[in-house]
Write an enzyme that holds these catalytic residues in place. Structure first.
Site, PDB file in Angstrom:
ATOM      1  N   THR A   1       0.997  -1.296   0.079  1.00  0.00           N
ATOM      2  CA  THR A   1      -0.100   0.099  -0.102  1.00  0.00           C
ATOM      3  C   THR A   1       1.113   1.208   0.032  1.00  0.00           C
ATOM      4  O   THR A   1       1.507   1.537   1.002  1.00  0.00           O
ATOM      5  CB  THR A   1      -0.686   0.172   1.305  1.00  0.00           C
ATOM      6  OG1 THR A   1      -1.782  -1.184   1.230  1.00  0.00           O
ATOM      7  CG2 THR A   1      -1.798   1.174   1.187  1.00  0.00           C
ATOM      8  N   MET A   2       0.841   1.885  -1.202  1.00  0.00           N
ATOM      9  CA  MET A   2       1.495   3.217  -1.218  1.00  0.00           C
ATOM     10  C   MET A   2       0.891   4.448  -0.668  1.00  0.00           C
ATOM     11  O   MET A   2       1.233   5.458  -0.098  1.00  0.00           O
ATOM     12  CB  MET A   2       2.149   3.521  -2.452  1.00  0.00           C
ATOM     13  CG  MET A   2       3.082   2.409  -3.060  1.00  0.00           C
ATOM     14  SD  MET A   2       4.453   2.346  -1.939  1.00  0.00           S
ATOM     15  CE  MET A   2       5.555   1.588  -3.411  1.00  0.00           C
TER      16      MET A   2
END
Lengths: 274, 246
Positions: free
Chosen positions: B24-25
């Site tokens: 997850t960025m």
């Protein structure tokens, strides 16, 4: 029990539907020195006889603290008992870490039983040769369980395991109905009396027994020798008979009752544990 | 969307997940503030039903308050899909807890701690669940209210909030919260906070739910809207005083 052709592997059934290796493991429990447990609504007492292999050696530790709210007394192969205690401590500490809460005893006992069952169904393993009296406190109150090498577990009001445990069981069978409402002090006294039964006339001193207790607001701990000796003296002075009636009176002074009894103590040998 | 510079693929594995595309960025569909307060009989929560897609107020019926077992309620802000993942973890947790069928059950304190472990461990793997959670409940008369963030920061308090709620709602709660609020007083207090958030938080939508948990159980209100007031002179004549504007 006699040797037979079905007792070599734990994975071999006998024609009568028995697993002899598991039964032999339970024999090992009977050979160990006695361990006793009793519980009330709020407390659990675990007691054991300290048998040393010789006068020169120290005795083996048979009572282990598993967590503040759980303790265990073992009988049988103490090495197996030590290993299982370590497992129980690990489970408790992991649960505490994840949930910030004490592991419910009932769940620990089931995990322990499942672990023991595995050893009864693998050809490359052997059953644990130790019986465990697990005492603990959780939301639903105080509990005492007995875990067998077979993987079975039972909940008890009071129980005794190990050599000459039948004597203690006979005593406990007489008194157990009063345990639920027993006070902390009376519970300990009953544990000492039950323990004395297994000694079969041997002099009872604090060096030969270990008493531990846990309860509501009281973390599991082993009572120190001084306290135990004092307790032994308290009821020894009073007479050989244990307090007659404990159900109604809380902390009834045993001295008053025994003085009126004056009966000669029965020192006959308790039934032998076959 | 977010303008994070796309870096060259990382070749070492020291940062955890094998393929960077799995980490997850940044969040996509997000919920805004959640507020929770203790009151006389238990805990009250408020959250609107908006799911923003960046600056677009895209989804307007997102339930961000859910019950957890018999004793707890969870409210989430942040990435909605991660909240759904968290709900799967929690539903499984409660399922196994129920399967014991032994009279013991996980209370809000235990659930909160479990979530803290999950969030913190994900953060350590550089693959966070992009949420700020409010977790509260009541068990055997004991009230509990706490919060966990995506980096694992967790604490308990008598009133908690996520996101903008921390800045806009909590000052109000610090002044006006007290023990033994009745249900009506509690809801009024929450609505006061939600109204401020509606005026000042651009991701807020005017459709909210109130959740309540007491020893009797969990209730979730039907969605409803707050009344707002816009009849200010400055809004009626917005260009008054702005020379050249129309």
């Amino acid at each position: 029990m006699f040797r037979n052709q079905y007792d070599t592997d734990v994975t071999t059934w006998s024609p009568a539907g028995r697993l002899f290796q598991v039964e032999y493991a339970m024999e090992a429990v009977k050979q160990g020195s006695a361990a006793i447990g009793l519980r009330s609504k709020t407390h659990v007492v675990l007691a054991s006889v300290n048998k040393a292999s010789s006068e020169l050696s120290s005795h083996q530790k048979k009572i282990f603290k598993v967590d503040d709210h759980i303790g265990v007394a073992i009988a049988g192969l103490t090495a197996d008992g030590r290993v299982l205690s370590r497992y129980m401590r690990n489970e408790c500490i992991n649960y505490s870490y994840t949930y910030e809460s004490p592991l419910p005893v009932g769940r620990l006992v089931v995990q322990l039983a499942d672990k023991a069952q595995v050893c009864t169904q693998r050809s490359w393993k052997r059953p644990y040769g130790v019986g465990l009296l697990v005492g603990g406190l959780d939301e639903s109150g105080a509990h005492l369980y007995y875990n067998c090498p077979s993987g079975n577990y039972f909940e008890y009001q009071a129980f005794a395991i190990g050599s000459r445990s039948q004597a203690a069981k006979t005593y406990l069978e007489r008194k157990f109905e009063s345990f639920m409402d027993s006070s902390r002090e009376n519970l300990i006294k009953d544990a000492l009396f039950a323990l004395r039964e297994t000694l079969q006339g041997e002099k009872m001193t604090s060096s030969i027994c270990t008493i531990s207790i846990l309860g509501a607001g009281e973390a599991f701990h082993v009572l120190d020798q001084e306290t135990v000796q004092r307790l032994i003296n308290e009821f020894e002075i009073v007479g050989e008979e244990p307090p007659a009636d404990e159900a109604a009176a809380p902390d009834a002074e045993a001295a008053a009752e025994a003085a009126t009894e004056g009966a000669a103590p029965d020192q006959g040998a308790a039934p032998m544990d076959i | 969307m977010m303008h994070l510079a796309d870096s060259a693929p990382v070749t070492n594995n020291l940062l955890g997940s094998e393929a960077d595309s799995q980490r997850t960025m940044y969040p996509y569909v997000t919920g805004t503030s959640v507020i929770g307060i203790k009151y006389k009989d238990g805990i009250l929560f408020a959250a609107d039903m908006g799911g923003s897609y960046g600056s677009t107020l895209r989804y307007k019926s997102v339930e961000r308050l859910k019950s957890v077992g018999k004793h707890s309620v969870i409210g989430a802000s942040g990435e909605i899909s991660d909240f759904q993942e968290i709900m799967r973890y929690l539903d499984e947790l409660i399922l196994y807890d129920n399967m014991w069928d032994d009279g013991n059950s996980l209370g809000p304190k235990q659930v909160h701690n479990y979530l803290t472990r999950v969030m913190y461990n994900r953060r350590n793997m550089f693959n966070p669940l992009w949420n700020s959670l409010v977790l509260g409940g009541i068990k055997n008369g004991q009230k509990y209210l706490g919060t966990v963030s995506m980096i694992g920061v967790n604490y308990e308090d008598d009133h908690v909030a996520t996101g903008f709620g921390n800045h806009l709602a909590r000052p109000i709660l610090r002044d006006e919260w007290h023990e033994n609020l009745t249900y009506e007083e509690g809801v009024k207090l929450l609505e006061k906070c939600m109204r401020v958030l509606l005026y000042r938080d651009r991701s807020a939508v005017n459709k909210l739910q109130i959740a309540k948990i007491t020893d009797e159980g969990f209730t979730l209100s039907e969605p409803y809207s707050l009344k707002t007031f816009w009849d200010f002179n400055a809004f009626n004549n917005p260009t008054l005083g702005a020379e050249g504007s129309w």
